[in-house]
Design a protein around this motif. Sequence first.
Motif, PDB file in Angstrom:
ATOM      1  N   GLY A 214      31.665  38.314  35.866  1.00  0.00           N
ATOM      2  CA  GLY A 214      32.655  37.595  36.667  1.00  0.00           C
ATOM      3  C   GLY A 214      33.961  38.330  36.888  1.00  0.00           C
ATOM      4  N   PHE A 215      33.932  39.655  36.911  1.00  0.00           N
ATOM      5  CA  PHE A 215      35.178  40.393  37.091  1.00  0.00           C
ATOM      6  C   PHE A 215      35.746  40.224  38.505  1.00  0.00           C
ATOM      7  CE2 PHE A 215      33.489  43.243  33.540  1.00  0.00           C
ATOM      8  CZ  PHE A 215      34.233  42.577  32.579  1.00  0.00           C
ATOM      9  N   ASP A 216      34.899  39.879  39.472  1.00  0.00           N
ATOM     10  CA  ASP A 216      35.400  39.581  40.803  1.00  0.00           C
ATOM     11  C   ASP A 216      36.318  38.357  40.767  1.00  0.00           C
ATOM     12  OD1 ASP A 216      33.092  38.127  40.077  1.00  0.00           O
ATOM     13  OD2 ASP A 216      32.625  37.646  42.149  1.00  0.00           O
ATOM     14  N   VAL A 217      35.926  37.353  39.993  1.00  0.00           N
ATOM     15  CA  VAL A 217      36.755  36.156  39.834  1.00  0.00           C
ATOM     16  C   VAL A 217      38.046  36.505  39.108  1.00  0.00           C
ATOM     17  CG1 VAL A 217      36.856  33.810  38.903  1.00  0.00           C
ATOM     18  CG2 VAL A 217      34.691  34.706  39.805  1.00  0.00           C
ATOM     19  N   LEU A 218      37.950  37.381  38.113  1.00  0.00           N
ATOM     20  CA  LEU A 218      39.143  37.790  37.369  1.00  0.00           C
ATOM     21  C   LEU A 218      40.141  38.499  38.284  1.00  0.00           C
ATOM     22  CD1 LEU A 218      40.789  38.243  34.813  1.00  0.00           C
ATOM     23  CD2 LEU A 218      39.312  40.193  34.269  1.00  0.00           C
ATOM     24  N   LEU A 219      39.660  39.368  39.159  1.00  0.00           N
ATOM     25  CA  LEU A 219      40.564  40.047  40.082  1.00  0.00           C
ATOM     26  C   LEU A 219      41.221  39.049  41.037  1.00  0.00           C
ATOM     27  CD1 LEU A 219      38.577  43.297  40.974  1.00  0.00           C
ATOM     28  CD2 LEU A 219      40.483  43.046  39.367  1.00  0.00           C
ATOM     29  N   ASP A 220      40.445  38.076  41.511  1.00  0.00           N
ATOM     30  CA  ASP A 220      41.034  37.039  42.367  1.00  0.00           C
ATOM     31  C   ASP A 220      42.131  36.277  41.628  1.00  0.00           C
ATOM     32  OD1 ASP A 220      39.242  37.802  44.286  1.00  0.00           O
ATOM     33  OD2 ASP A 220      37.929  36.059  44.082  1.00  0.00           O
ATOM     34  N   VAL A 225      48.069  35.386  40.129  1.00  0.00           N
ATOM     35  CA  VAL A 225      49.135  35.490  39.132  1.00  0.00           C
ATOM     36  C   VAL A 225      50.263  36.366  39.654  1.00  0.00           C
ATOM     37  CG1 VAL A 225      49.706  36.357  36.832  1.00  0.00           C
ATOM     38  CG2 VAL A 225      47.580  35.079  37.179  1.00  0.00           C
ATOM     39  N   VAL A 226      49.918  37.514  40.226  1.00  0.00           N
ATOM     40  CA  VAL A 226      50.930  38.432  40.762  1.00  0.00           C
ATOM     41  C   VAL A 226      51.689  37.776  41.910  1.00  0.00           C
ATOM     42  CG1 VAL A 226      51.281  40.635  41.942  1.00  0.00           C
ATOM     43  CG2 VAL A 226      49.681  40.490  40.017  1.00  0.00           C
ATOM     44  N   SER A 227      50.949  37.075  42.785  1.00  0.00           N
ATOM     45  CA  SER A 227      51.583  36.395  43.913  1.00  0.00           C
ATOM     46  C   SER A 227      52.566  35.330  43.451  1.00  0.00           C
ATOM     47  CB  SER A 227      50.512  35.761  44.796  1.00  0.00           C
ATOM     48  OG  SER A 227      51.078  35.061  45.879  1.00  0.00           O
ATOM     49  N   ALA A 228      52.264  34.712  42.282  1.00  0.00           N
ATOM     50  CA  ALA A 228      53.155  33.674  41.747  1.00  0.00           C
ATOM     51  C   ALA A 228      54.321  34.255  40.952  1.00  0.00           C
ATOM     52  CB  ALA A 228      52.350  32.718  40.871  1.00  0.00           C
ATOM     53  N   VAL A 326      34.047  27.900  34.818  1.00  0.00           N
ATOM     54  CA  VAL A 326      33.426  29.100  35.372  1.00  0.00           C
ATOM     55  C   VAL A 326      33.658  29.141  36.882  1.00  0.00           C
ATOM     56  CG1 VAL A 326      31.229  30.321  35.661  1.00  0.00           C
ATOM     57  CG2 VAL A 326      31.671  29.033  33.564  1.00  0.00           C
ATOM     58  N   GLU A 327      33.827  30.345  37.429  1.00  0.00           N
ATOM     59  CA  GLU A 327      33.964  30.573  38.876  1.00  0.00           C
ATOM     60  C   GLU A 327      35.236  29.971  39.466  1.00  0.00           C
ATOM     61  OE1 GLU A 327      31.889  32.356  40.704  1.00  0.00           O
ATOM     62  OE2 GLU A 327      29.878  32.234  39.870  1.00  0.00           O
ATOM     63  N   ASP A 328      36.199  29.631  38.639  1.00  0.00           N
ATOM     64  CA  ASP A 328      37.415  28.967  39.129  1.00  0.00           C
ATOM     65  C   ASP A 328      38.598  29.918  38.965  1.00  0.00           C
ATOM     66  OD1 ASP A 328      39.592  27.321  39.683  1.00  0.00           O
ATOM     67  OD2 ASP A 328      38.640  25.551  38.803  1.00  0.00           O
ATOM     68  N   ALA A 329      38.856  30.719  40.009  1.00  0.00           N
ATOM     69  CA  ALA A 329      39.942  31.693  39.939  1.00  0.00           C
ATOM     70  C   ALA A 329      41.294  31.012  39.800  1.00  0.00           C
ATOM     71  CB  ALA A 329      39.923  32.582  41.185  1.00  0.00           C
ATOM     72  N   GLY A 330      41.442  29.837  40.405  1.00  0.00           N
ATOM     73  CA  GLY A 330      42.709  29.121  40.314  1.00  0.00           C
ATOM     74  C   GLY A 330      43.011  28.675  38.900  1.00  0.00           C
ATOM     75  N   ALA A 331      41.986  28.114  38.221  1.00  0.00           N
ATOM     76  CA  ALA A 331      42.189  27.666  36.839  1.00  0.00           C
ATOM     77  C   ALA A 331      42.447  28.846  35.918  1.00  0.00           C
ATOM     78  CB  ALA A 331      40.969  26.875  36.371  1.00  0.00           C
ATOM     79  N   LEU A 332      41.753  29.949  36.149  1.00  0.00           N
ATOM     80  CA  LEU A 332      41.967  31.139  35.333  1.00  0.00           C
ATOM     81  C   LEU A 332      43.386  31.673  35.542  1.00  0.00           C
ATOM     82  CD1 LEU A 332      40.777  33.182  33.371  1.00  0.00           C
ATOM     83  CD2 LEU A 332      39.770  34.395  35.323  1.00  0.00           C
ATOM     84  N   ALA A 333      43.831  31.694  36.786  1.00  0.00           N
ATOM     85  CA  ALA A 333      45.194  32.146  37.076  1.00  0.00           C
ATOM     86  C   ALA A 333      46.224  31.235  36.427  1.00  0.00           C
ATOM     87  CB  ALA A 333      45.413  32.189  38.591  1.00  0.00           C
ATOM     88  N   ASP A 334      45.998  29.924  36.486  1.00  0.00           N
ATOM     89  CA  ASP A 334      46.941  28.984  35.868  1.00  0.00           C
ATOM     90  C   ASP A 334      47.053  29.223  34.360  1.00  0.00           C
ATOM     91  OD1 ASP A 334      47.431  27.807  38.300  1.00  0.00           O
ATOM     92  OD2 ASP A 334      46.080  26.103  37.980  1.00  0.00           O
ATOM     93  N   ALA A 335      45.908  29.504  33.707  1.00  0.00           N
ATOM     94  CA  ALA A 335      45.921  29.741  32.261  1.00  0.00           C
ATOM     95  C   ALA A 335      46.690  31.012  31.921  1.00  0.00           C
ATOM     96  CB  ALA A 335      44.494  29.821  31.733  1.00  0.00           C
TER      97      ALA A 335
END
Length: 378
Positions: A214-220, A225-228, A326-335
Amino acid sequence: MRGPGPRVLVLEGALRDNGGLRVSADLARRWQDLGARVRFLVLENVEPDGPMYEPDPRLDVRWGSQEVRRFRSAAPRILANVLRQVRKADVVVSGSEVGYGLLLGWAAARIARKPFVVLVQSSLPRAVAAWTPARLRPLLTQVHQRVDAAVCVSPGLVPDVLEVGLDASRVHAVDIGIDVAATRAAVEAAGGPRRSESGRTRLVAAGRLVDQKGFDVLLDALARVVSAGGDVELVLVGAGEQDADLRDRADLLGIADRVEFAGHRDDLPSLLAGADLFVLSSRYEGNGSLVLLEALAVGVPVVATDCPTGPRYVLRDGRLGDLVPVEDAGALADAVLAFVEDPEPLRRKALGGPERAMDFDQEHAAVVSAQILADLTR
């Protein structure tokens, strides 16, 4: 074990450096230390694409074919050698739940009337779908139904094994993981933790560069995170088929300057120890990822996907690290953003990591699994 232990033949397809091979080779060496007479048979005598694993020199490593050729071109010699080696063994172990080693080992064990064990290190349906041609899947299922024992590296893998029809009395769950002492010693041997020199919050992720991770999701998520406004950087350790695609994705997302594609690294424990945050973005795992256990062993805060079948179990339902869908780039970014803004909650959770890692120390796992093998030879 008391007295001479059983003659154990461990089968692997090739010496590709990955977590599964490291587990089977480490267990084989420990079974040997416990008194078993172990032989490690590798089918393909070729250097794999990507990093090659070098087994402990104390391990008796043999090749399916002495000629340096891939399986298909050397198949007749490999088949004959597998059967010859199986006849010399008391019990046969496949280090993987998929692959030619499993199929050939099971067939040879049945011909020679020897007990056959499979080490299940990943979710059966996902592993079969990802690594097995469609024409071989029915045969693989029949093998899974007929093994003498399935040793699952995590309790979360047991339901999949039962689902294929193997009797529950033949299914065992053993918390197989890492050598905790060796992981910590590797940090010191590398000169201590390797920390960021940029002043940014450093994220570390590691694993094969394949879809499973899932590194594609991690990059997203990192782009969000950077945008925020998050001042973060990512060190991505590993090699694999998605390397070029992930680099292109980082470029398209405008975060190439925030991502270091570190490739295969021998100093991963020191990189983990120097990280501010370890991130596991997998779509599925076996026992929750060996690198997750390494991160716990060195006390690094963790954010992980709540993927099948291990992170929730390893992290004690989120008490030792944060879990996201899983597969939730938004939730990962929020964390990740929550950690950047206030790292203390996750740092407090990480204090319990080293003790939890000891629950997965390989020494105990080797003793339990060695007894399973010994019982099959009586």
